[in-house]
Motif scaffolding. Structure first.
Motif, short mmCIF file in Angstrom:
data_model
loop_
_atom_site.label_atom_id
_atom_site.label_comp_id
_atom_site.label_asym_id
_atom_site.label_seq_id
_atom_site.Cartn_x
_atom_site.Cartn_y
_atom_site.Cartn_z
N PRO A 12 -14.23 -14.76 -29.89
CA PRO A 12 -12.80 -14.89 -29.26
C PRO A 12 -11.87 -15.70 -30.36
O PRO A 12 -10.67 -15.70 -30.14
N VAL A 13 -12.37 -16.52 -31.20
CA VAL A 13 -11.61 -17.05 -32.10
C VAL A 13 -10.66 -16.08 -33.05
O VAL A 13 -9.54 -16.34 -33.44
N PRO A 17 -4.54 -15.56 -32.62
CA PRO A 17 -2.95 -15.01 -32.87
C PRO A 17 -2.56 -14.24 -31.65
O PRO A 17 -1.36 -14.22 -31.25
N GLY A 18 -3.33 -13.38 -31.13
CA GLY A 18 -2.98 -12.58 -29.80
C GLY A 18 -2.76 -13.39 -28.85
O GLY A 18 -1.80 -13.43 -27.82
N PRO A 24 4.47 -16.30 -20.98
CA PRO A 24 4.02 -17.11 -19.96
C PRO A 24 3.79 -16.42 -18.63
O PRO A 24 2.75 -16.81 -18.07
N GLU A 25 4.44 -15.53 -18.46
CA GLU A 25 4.03 -14.71 -16.92
C GLU A 25 3.00 -13.92 -17.12
O GLU A 25 2.36 -13.56 -15.80
N LYS A 26 2.31 -13.60 -18.26
CA LYS A 26 1.01 -13.07 -18.38
C LYS A 26 0.01 -13.73 -18.66
O LYS A 26 -1.19 -13.27 -19.12
N ARG A 27 -0.03 -15.14 -18.83
CA ARG A 27 -0.99 -16.02 -19.32
C ARG A 27 -2.25 -16.10 -18.34
O ARG A 27 -3.37 -16.46 -18.69
N SER A 28 -2.14 -15.66 -17.24
CA SER A 28 -3.04 -15.75 -16.29
C SER A 28 -4.37 -14.91 -16.71
O SER A 28 -5.55 -14.89 -16.64
N TYR A 29 -4.02 -13.64 -17.37
CA TYR A 29 -4.88 -12.65 -18.11
C TYR A 29 -5.76 -13.33 -19.15
O TYR A 29 -6.98 -13.37 -19.18
N GLY A 30 -4.85 -14.26 -20.10
CA GLY A 30 -5.43 -14.96 -21.13
C GLY A 30 -6.36 -15.87 -20.62
O GLY A 30 -7.38 -16.44 -21.11
N ILE A 31 -5.81 -16.61 -19.40
CA ILE A 31 -6.84 -17.71 -18.83
C ILE A 31 -8.22 -17.15 -18.53
O ILE A 31 -9.29 -17.57 -18.74
N LYS A 46 -13.47 -25.69 -30.61
CA LYS A 46 -12.49 -26.22 -29.94
C LYS A 46 -11.12 -25.62 -29.81
O LYS A 46 -10.39 -26.09 -28.74
N SER A 47 -10.88 -24.74 -30.79
CA SER A 47 -9.39 -24.20 -30.59
C SER A 47 -9.27 -23.28 -29.54
O SER A 47 -8.31 -23.23 -28.81
N ILE A 48 -10.46 -22.55 -29.03
CA ILE A 48 -10.41 -21.90 -27.84
C ILE A 48 -10.14 -22.83 -26.48
O ILE A 48 -9.54 -22.45 -25.83
N HIS A 49 -11.01 -23.85 -26.50
CA HIS A 49 -10.74 -24.68 -25.36
C HIS A 49 -9.46 -25.24 -25.25
O HIS A 49 -8.85 -25.28 -24.20
N ASN A 50 -8.79 -25.37 -26.47
CA ASN A 50 -7.42 -26.07 -26.67
C ASN A 50 -6.49 -25.09 -26.16
O ASN A 50 -5.40 -25.60 -25.27
N ILE A 51 -6.70 -23.79 -26.28
CA ILE A 51 -5.81 -22.73 -25.90
C ILE A 51 -5.85 -22.69 -24.36
O ILE A 51 -4.71 -22.54 -23.74
#
Length: 108
Positions: A12-13, A17-18, A24-31, A46-51
């Motif tokens: 996932p690292v 960039p993607g 913001p309105e589509k971040r639920s998919y990223g979550i 750590k970078s994945i957890h920070n995102i």
């Protein structure tokens, strides 16, 4: 959901960039994908957890979402505490701030 089912072994690292270009309105998919990477694929970057913390801090609207965030913090995410505290302060997530301070041992 289809993406998650079709992915078994990926890094996932490489998607950072993607992730940062998700509106913001589509971040639920990223979550959803980040949670899957952390919980099922055991990603410890750590970078994945920070995102994931960033996405929650910038999109939390409901009580349910706040509870999810609190459970993630309690569950041992590998995130940068200073980064999280700044985000939580900026977005008025005081309960999350208190929990992070407690995890850091700064609860006096």
């Amino acid at each position: 959901e289809l993406l998650i089912k079709s992915i078994q072994d990926f890094n996932p690292v490489k998607l950072i960039p993607g992730f940062m270009n998700i509106p913001p309105e589509k971040r639920s998919y990223g979550i959803e994908l980040l949670r899957y990477s952390i919980k099922e694929l055991k990603c410890r970057q750590k970078s994945i957890h920070n995102i994931l913390i960033f996405f929650y801090a910038t999109t939390v609207r409901t009580k349910e979402q706040k509870e999810e965030l609190m459970e993630l913090i309690k569950g041992g995410l590998h995130f940068d505490e200073d980064f999280a505290l700044r985000l939580f302060k900026r977005h008025n997530l005081h309960e999350a701030q208190i929990l992070v301070y407690g995890n850091m041992g700064l609860y006096r």
